[in-house]
Scaffold this active site. Structure first.
Site, PDB file in Angstrom:
ATOM      1  N   LYS A 122      36.604 -10.427  25.085  1.00 45.84           N
ATOM      2  CA  LYS A 122      36.501 -11.183  24.113  1.00 45.84           C
ATOM      3  C   LYS A 122      35.444 -10.382  23.251  1.00 45.84           C
ATOM      4  O   LYS A 122      35.588 -10.410  22.036  1.00 45.84           O
ATOM      5  CB  LYS A 122      35.202 -12.412  24.718  1.00 45.84           C
ATOM      6  CG  LYS A 122      35.144 -13.513  23.841  1.00 45.84           C
ATOM      7  CD  LYS A 122      34.342 -14.509  24.479  1.00 45.84           C
ATOM      8  CE  LYS A 122      34.896 -15.805  24.782  1.00 45.84           C
ATOM      9  NZ  LYS A 122      34.389 -16.706  25.255  1.00 45.84           N
ATOM     10  N   PHE A 178      25.142  -2.175  11.793  1.00 41.53           N
ATOM     11  CA  PHE A 178      26.571  -1.408  10.978  1.00 41.53           C
ATOM     12  C   PHE A 178      26.003  -0.083  10.418  1.00 41.53           C
ATOM     13  O   PHE A 178      26.689   0.410   9.645  1.00 41.53           O
ATOM     14  CB  PHE A 178      26.889  -2.426   9.920  1.00 41.53           C
ATOM     15  CG  PHE A 178      27.109  -3.824  10.449  1.00 41.53           C
ATOM     16  CD1 PHE A 178      28.079  -4.145  11.417  1.00 41.53           C
ATOM     17  CD2 PHE A 178      26.538  -4.816   9.860  1.00 41.53           C
ATOM     18  CE1 PHE A 178      28.359  -5.338  12.097  1.00 41.53           C
ATOM     19  CE2 PHE A 178      26.712  -6.241  10.429  1.00 41.53           C
ATOM     20  CZ  PHE A 178      27.438  -6.699  11.473  1.00 41.53           C
ATOM     21  N   GLY A 210      24.336  -6.789  19.038  1.00 38.12           N
ATOM     22  CA  GLY A 210      25.082  -7.845  18.600  1.00 38.12           C
ATOM     23  C   GLY A 210      26.479  -7.794  19.236  1.00 38.12           C
ATOM     24  O   GLY A 210      27.349  -8.637  19.134  1.00 38.12           O
ATOM     25  N   GLY A 233      34.754   3.686  22.896  1.00 38.04           N
ATOM     26  CA  GLY A 233      34.107   2.585  22.248  1.00 38.04           C
ATOM     27  C   GLY A 233      35.016   2.041  21.158  1.00 38.04           C
ATOM     28  O   GLY A 233      36.147   2.378  20.882  1.00 38.04           O
ATOM     29  N   GLU A 277      33.906   0.571  15.776  1.00 37.97           N
ATOM     30  CA  GLU A 277      34.000   1.203  14.268  1.00 37.97           C
ATOM     31  C   GLU A 277      35.640   1.171  14.114  1.00 37.97           C
ATOM     32  O   GLU A 277      35.909   1.027  12.735  1.00 37.97           O
ATOM     33  CB  GLU A 277      33.262   2.497  14.131  1.00 37.97           C
ATOM     34  CG  GLU A 277      31.910   2.335  14.074  1.00 37.97           C
ATOM     35  CD  GLU A 277      30.950   3.418  14.337  1.00 37.97           C
ATOM     36  OE1 GLU A 277      30.773   3.996  12.931  1.00 37.97           O
ATOM     37  OE2 GLU A 277      30.729   3.928  15.210  1.00 37.97           O
ATOM     38  N   GLN A 302      34.907  -7.020  18.083  1.00 29.35           N
ATOM     39  CA  GLN A 302      34.536  -6.121  17.243  1.00 29.35           C
ATOM     40  C   GLN A 302      35.630  -5.506  16.545  1.00 29.35           C
ATOM     41  O   GLN A 302      35.621  -5.128  15.266  1.00 29.35           O
ATOM     42  CB  GLN A 302      34.474  -4.771  18.370  1.00 29.35           C
ATOM     43  CG  GLN A 302      32.941  -4.715  19.129  1.00 29.35           C
ATOM     44  CD  GLN A 302      31.867  -4.937  18.063  1.00 29.35           C
ATOM     45  OE1 GLN A 302      31.606  -4.120  17.165  1.00 29.35           O
ATOM     46  NE2 GLN A 302      31.012  -6.076  18.331  1.00 29.35           N
ATOM     47  N   ILE A 304      39.517  -1.882  28.658  1.00 29.93           N
ATOM     48  CA  ILE A 304      38.723  -3.005  27.807  1.00 29.93           C
ATOM     49  C   ILE A 304      37.858  -3.545  28.944  1.00 29.93           C
ATOM     50  O   ILE A 304      38.280  -4.206  30.046  1.00 29.93           O
ATOM     51  CB  ILE A 304      39.887  -3.988  27.439  1.00 29.93           C
ATOM     52  CG1 ILE A 304      40.627  -3.546  26.193  1.00 29.93           C
ATOM     53  CG2 ILE A 304      39.075  -5.176  26.826  1.00 29.93           C
ATOM     54  CD1 ILE A 304      39.877  -2.733  25.426  1.00 29.93           C
ATOM     55  N   LEU A 305      36.533  -3.499  28.477  1.00 32.51           N
ATOM     56  CA  LEU A 305      35.681  -3.991  29.625  1.00 32.51           C
ATOM     57  C   LEU A 305      35.466  -5.512  29.558  1.00 32.51           C
ATOM     58  O   LEU A 305      35.128  -6.350  30.508  1.00 32.51           O
ATOM     59  CB  LEU A 305      34.418  -3.437  29.663  1.00 32.51           C
ATOM     60  CG  LEU A 305      34.276  -1.858  29.930  1.00 32.51           C
ATOM     61  CD1 LEU A 305      32.935  -1.168  29.709  1.00 32.51           C
ATOM     62  CD2 LEU A 305      35.065  -1.514  30.983  1.00 32.51           C
TER      63      LEU A 305
END
Ligand SMILES: Cc1cc2nc3c(=O)[nH]c(=O)nc-3n(C[C@H](O)[C@H](O)[C@H](O)COP(=O)(O)OP(=O)(O)OC[C@H]3O[C@@H](n4cnc5c(N)ncnc54)[C@H](O)[C@@H]3O)c2cc1C
Ligand code: SF4
Lengths: 768, 328
Positions: free
Chosen positions: A662, A241, A469, A731, A734, A667, A658-659
């Site tokens: 899940k 994080f 993670g 991404g 965040e 995230q 979206i790859l």
């Protein structure tokens, strides 16, 4: 062709993790390993007069004690660019002097045969200090405010657009409020840990880090040894994080201790105290927001002034105004950033640094303004919707925020919300709804990937970035699987070793956006090389076919319009007596001025990387790269006791393609749960007299537990953004934490009519 | 953690004998509090006497209708016992409002009675604390005291007793059975825990080597109408900012009997006798609940950081009274 990309594929490393078989940094064992327990200062400012280790040394099994007196000298190694590493405290390399700058600063490492012995002996050190009066609070008279000129990305945190003061003066409807957020600690599940051993002058380090290459760079510079002599390994990271984005003292202390005792040394920071003093934190903020609008809701002017904290040994800016620059179409805007130096450790990036506290304050201010204007809060956002980036006038690479507003609103039942606060009661509970906009920049940088496609029909790619993670192992394998037409169990991604080609630091939500294009390029290259072999080969059914007509799927290659013509990778490679085919790709983005980066491999050797070139699309000249989304929240508040329960969170996000549904959802949910913590319970407290951390463990620092986590409805636009890369993904790490805190705060207000502007909104603050 | 030896004993006599004459010996039940304190170098026993083989794991109904709970009955077993659930919901709810399932599965009744405060400074050996180091001073009074007590405090210490179970037990007037060097005896719950006064390190009236063998819960018919309300910073796995255990006997709209205790606000599990008095023979209405809460908290002494607790404790109590008074 079966698309594996996009599917909610289970994590490749899931089983390893839940069975404890995935080795984390603290779990590598070297013969002769000994244990280092760091000892911290219990004063806040001053210096060490004496360290009496006589009692500690009497304990059988204690090997030595590393202090500033016997520690090796380190070279200045601040770094800067996160991809090449950043030491968190440039003016405080560990154990170089007797000076103390903060409570909890490392002052010694006790090295012993077992952890228990080291720990016991550490309690027996007697430290004699000379204390001075520290600056421990932003409000203290000794605290000096100044305006930093550089923020996290290197740009100025200050901004002046138009004439905000004038605009505010003239506005028909004016609003001004101050919001405060406390210090937050990251608390990743895995504490910071390092194992180090020397083999002659070669150093190997297992480190819990979000940037393997950065650590290699910093250790080499700091210890004055060539980079090639330092190997850093970090295959699994239990969350960071941001706390593991910069490098902390433990990464140096382990090799320093290992050198001293000439044995491998392991150091793990303790959950209590150490994880709250010497592993970073999010700075507290005081944010004053001023807005000026016309009665129709068009905001002409705004001001966002932030004061945050840094240390006396480095500068870190929690740039709360950063998202305000791009959120809405504001013609006149002042962003002001102040900084105060405190005698505390240095803050560092924390999930959405700047954006998380900044969107809290600004998006609550939007809610307050909406109420003042008697306009629905969602409507106010639409009135001020920014079609182009207000910061630089550029087009967004892909912005579908209106869809997010619609979907989120529908999911939570926004149209049934009462605009009157405190109006809806179910028994003793007050019910409320709130919403806010989420945003985070879409970052991408350079990555190199090597890939081997083996004759037995499996492929392995390697890149030195990290899976912190988030699912990097799995997603990269999905990309390989689709391009090579192989099943998931025949493709493998290797990460987290400085022997691999360089990949990005896992910060700024860029790991996937940066690494995926390179993995894609390498996989395409391997496939192409294989096909090239076949179409030039009379023995192959593909002889003299067009490469473009050959498809890879279901573990084989075939001609698209003549599917009887097919063969496997194994057949092609075996016939050519090849054990494998190599591929090697580097992808990068164009720089600000439209120039290629100086080390851009493709520019030099286009022939070797025919596919990488296609990825060079992230054109910062033309586009602004940002993701957007919206959070909608329903809360239930006990009208008597003030306890808040978040009942539902509906998040709609536009983060490109979206790859893996899940991991992407995880995230967003993880970010939103951080937001629940920020809104309702998290916050570190320092002793008002001494400046020492008070909330020193997870019993006193409250993170959300399962019972605090509501029902989630997470939706994605899943609209590919081919401007950022041919993979089409921005991404998602965040953005989930941005806006959510405000959405919860706005819902609590809607429920109770109480506007708490000082986080967290614990029950005491909601008593009338 | 300091080194120690571990001794396993098979009966109460052996346990007491093993502890006798050794001020550095400690019993260990579930270890969920003691081991944490040892890790933080707050407790430094040289000898740990493991009680887990003792035959003190039963919950039995006595001929007089009281219930005897062995000292080694786990918090989970106690909370889920059918007799406790049906006859004493406040006790079951109080235990289940505490800690986490994993902890409750090993935490024992005896250990819960003796768990120590969660005062931040008590846990930090780098700071003064009269409870940990008598005479060193109290860091909380001059420091950050948001979680601290407002009832029963002294100039020396303002730490709360953190147990939820004990709040219910004090409302139920439980009786603690003890066995020591001189044989067995019983202690009334209200006499078991001590106020901090001048000597905050003395937390109860046990003598050295005294072993808790059971807690006896007296029969109390109206306790079937009871509840435990706990207010905290998150939904679970957190100590009380304020809590209330209430058993109410309401007949024809009027309170005939009441048992009330507060948690999270007292330096010991706080029996709210003033609130009980204020309610007897009064209508079970909101205004009387408010009066009773006011009465109990009128002498509360707050600090800069915990002044909210006075109001919060009142509301927590009112919330529990409403539930048992049939209002919610
Ligand atoms: C993370 C966490 C959260 C928690 N949250 C809560 C909460 O919300 N509410 C709450 O009430 N509690 C909470 N607890 C505390 C928990 O209830 C206690 O730790 C537990 O009840 C102690 O029981 P034990 O058997 O483990 O005691 P131990 O740790 O074994 O012993 C505690 C003390 O009692 C003594 N002792 C034990 N048994 C006997 C005996 N038979 N005779 C004499 N002395 C004895 C020991 O010597 C020691 O001094 C929490 C604990 C943790 C770690
Ligand atoms: S309140 Fe009590 S336990 Fe806390 S520091 Fe003061 S004396 Fe110690």
């Amino acid at each position: 062709m079966s698309a594996i990309v996009g599917q909610p594929v289970d994590r490749k490393d899931g089983r390893l993790k839940v069975t404890g078989a995935a080795p984390y940094a603290a779990e590598f064992f070297q013969a002769g390993l000994v244990y280092g327990v760091p000892v911290q200062s219990t004063i806040t400012l001053g210096h060490i007069n004496n360290i009496d280790s006589s009692e500690a040394k009497k304990i059988k099994g204690v090997i030595d004690i590393l202090t500033y007196k016997n520690a090796m000298s380190l070279h200045q190694t601040a770094g800067g660019d996160p991809n090449s590493g950043k030491f968190s405290e440039k003016d405080l390399l560990p154990l170089q002097s007797e000076r103390i700058y903060y409570n909890g600063q490392h002052i010694a490492v006790v090295i012993a045969e077992t952890f228990e012995i080291a720990e016991h002996a550490a309690a027996l050190l007697r430290i004699d200090y000379n204390e001075e009066k520290p600056v421990i609070d932003i409000a203290q008279s000794e605290a000096k405010t100044y305006r930093p000129q550089q923020g996290l990305g290197g740009g100025s945190p200050q901004l002046k657009r138009g004439e905000a003061d004038d605009g505010l003066d003239r506005a028909g409807v004016k609003f001004e409020q101050t919001y405060t957020t406390p210090v937050y600690h990251h608390n990743p599940m895995e504490p910071h840990s390092t194992c180090a051993y020397w083999d002659g002058d070669s150093l190997t380090v297992y480190d819990a880090t979000q940037g393997v290459f950065g650590v290699q760079n910093l250790l080499a510079n700091g210890m004055g040894i060539p980079k090639e002599k330092v190997r850093v390994i970090s295959p699994f990271i239990g969350g960071g994080f941001g706390s593991k984005g910069f490098t902390w003292a433990n990464t140096f202390l382990a090799p320093m201790a290992a050198k001293l005792v000439n044995r491998p040394v392991k150091i793990v920071l303790s959950r209590s105290f150490q994880m709250f003093t010497c592993a970073g934190r999010r700075s507290s903020t005081i944010q004053k927001i001023s807005l000026g609008a016309d009665s129709g809701g068009k905001i002409s002017s705004g001001k966002h002034e932030t004061t945050s904290e840094t240390s006396f040994v480095d500068e870190f800016v929690e740039q709360a105004g950063i998202a305000t620059r791009i959120l809405y179409d504001l013609a006149n805007l002042d962003i002001i950033q102040n900084l105060v130096r405190l005698h505390r450790g240095t803050p560092c990036p924390t999930r959405a640094p700047g954006e998380a506290p900044g969107t809290y304050a600004f998006e609550v201010a939007m809610d307050e303004l909406a109420e003042k204007l008697n306009i629905d809060p969602l409507q106010l956002r639409l009135i001020n919707y920014a079609e182009k980036n207000p910061f630089d006038g550029k087009e967004f690479s892909g912005k579908n925020l209106k869809w997010c507003y619609q979907q989120g609103a529908a999911s939570i039942g926004w149209k049934d919300r009462s605009s009157k606060p405190g109006a809806v009661k179910e028994g003793k509970y007050l019910i409320g709804y709130g919403m806010a906009t989420a945003t985070y920049p879409a970052n991408r940088s350079k990555a190199s990937v090597k890939l081997k496609l083996y004759a037995d029909g499996h492929a392995v790619a390697a890149c030195c970035t990290q899976d912190i993670g988030t699912g990097t192992y799995t997603i990269m394998a999905q990309i390989m699987a689709d391009i090579l037409g192989l099943p998931m169990d025949k493709v493998e991604m290797k990460l987290g070793d400085s022997l691999f080609p360089q990949g990005p630091n896992s910060g700024g939500s860029q790991t996937m956006a940066t690494t995926a294009p390179a993995v894609r390029a390498a996989a395409l290259q391997a496939k192409s090389r294989t096909i090239q072999l076949a179409i030039a080969d009379k023995r192959s059914p593909f002889y003299q076919q067009q490469e473009a007509d050959i498809i890879a799927a279901d573990g084989k290659l075939y001609v698209q319009h003549d599917q009887a013509r097919q063969e496997t990778y194994s057949q092609i490679l075996s016939r050519n007596k090849m054990e494998w085919i190599d591929a090697d790709a580097t992808t990068d983005v164009t720089l600000k001025d439209g120039q290629k980066g100086p080390e851009n491999d493709q520019a030099k050797k286009p022939a070797e990387n025919p596919f990488a070139k296609q990825d060079e699309k992230m054109d910062r000249e033309k586009y602004a790269f940002h993701s957007f989304g919206a959070h909608f929240v329903k809360v239930r508040v006990d009208s008597l006791t003030g306890m808040v329960k978040v009942e539902k969170i509906s998040s709609a996000m536009d983060v490109g393609k979206i790859l893996n549904e899940k991991t992407a959802k995880s995230q967003i949910m993880g970010g939103a749960i951080f937001g629940i913590g920020m809104a309702l319970m998290e916050g570190s407290v320092y002793d008002p007299q001494t400046g020492r951390i008070v909330t020193k463990d997870l019993a006193d620092y409250h993170v959300p537990v399962h019972a605090d986590i509501p029902a989630f409805d997470v939706q994605f636009t899943d609209m590919p953004d081919y401007n950022i890369s041919l993979v089409g993904s921005r991404g998602a790490g965040e953005i989930g934490i941005t806006g959510i805190t405000a959405a919860i705060a706005n819902a609590v207000y809607n429920a109770t009519g109480k506007r708490v502007r000082d986080l967290p909104m614990t029950p005491d603050k909601l008593l009338a | 953690m300091y080194p120690f030896t571990l001794v396993k004993v098979n009966d109460t006599a052996a346990a007491i004998k093993s502890a006798s004459g050794n001020e550095h010996a400690k019993f260990i039940g579930g270890g969920t509090n003691l081991v944490d304190l040892m890790k933080m170098n707050i407790e430094k026993p040289e000898k740990l006497i493991d009680l887990n083989r003792l035959a003190l794991k039963k919950i039995e109904k006595l001929s007089n209708g009281n219930i005897l709970v062995g000292a080694l009955v786990t918090n989970t077993d106690l909370a889920y016992h059918p007799l406790i659930r049906s006859h004493y919901p406040l006790l079951s709810e109080a235990i289940l409002a505490g800690a986490s399932p994993q902890l409750r599965n090993v935490a024992t009744t005896g250990g819960n009675l003796l768990q120590r405060t969660r005062c931040y400074y008590f846990y930090d050996t780098a700071t003064p604390c009269n409870k940990r180091e008598p005479g060193s001073g109290c860091s909380a009074i001059s420091g950050y005291s948001r979680i601290h007590a407002i009832l029963g405090t002294s100039e020396q210490c303002i730490a709360t007793h953190p147990s939820d179970m004990c709040v219910a037990m004090t409302a139920l007037e439980a009786i603690i059975h003890v066995e020591g060097k001189d044989g067995k005896r019983i202690i009334a719950f209200s006499d078991f825990h001590s106020l901090p006064g001048e000597h905050p390190h003395i937390e109860n009236t046990l003598a050295p080597a005294d072993l808790i063998i059971a807690a006896e819960i007296p029969a109390l018919g109206f306790a079937a109408n009871s509840t435990y309300v706990k207010v905290r910073d998150r939904s679970s796995f957190d100590f009380a900012l304020a809590s209330a255990a209430v058993a109410l006997d309401v007949q024809a709209g009027s309170v005939k009997h009441a048992r009330i205790a507060l948690g999270g606000v007292g330096t010991k599990p706080w029996r709210a006798l003033a609130a009980e008095q204020a309610l007897i023979d009064k209508p079970a209405t909101m205004s009387h609940f408010e009066l009773a809460a006011d009465e109990e908290l009128k002498n509360a002494k707050t600090t800069l950081y915990n002044s909210f607790k006075k109001e919060l404790a009142k509301r927590t109590l009112i919330s529990a009274l409403q539930k048992t008074g049939g209002m919610v």
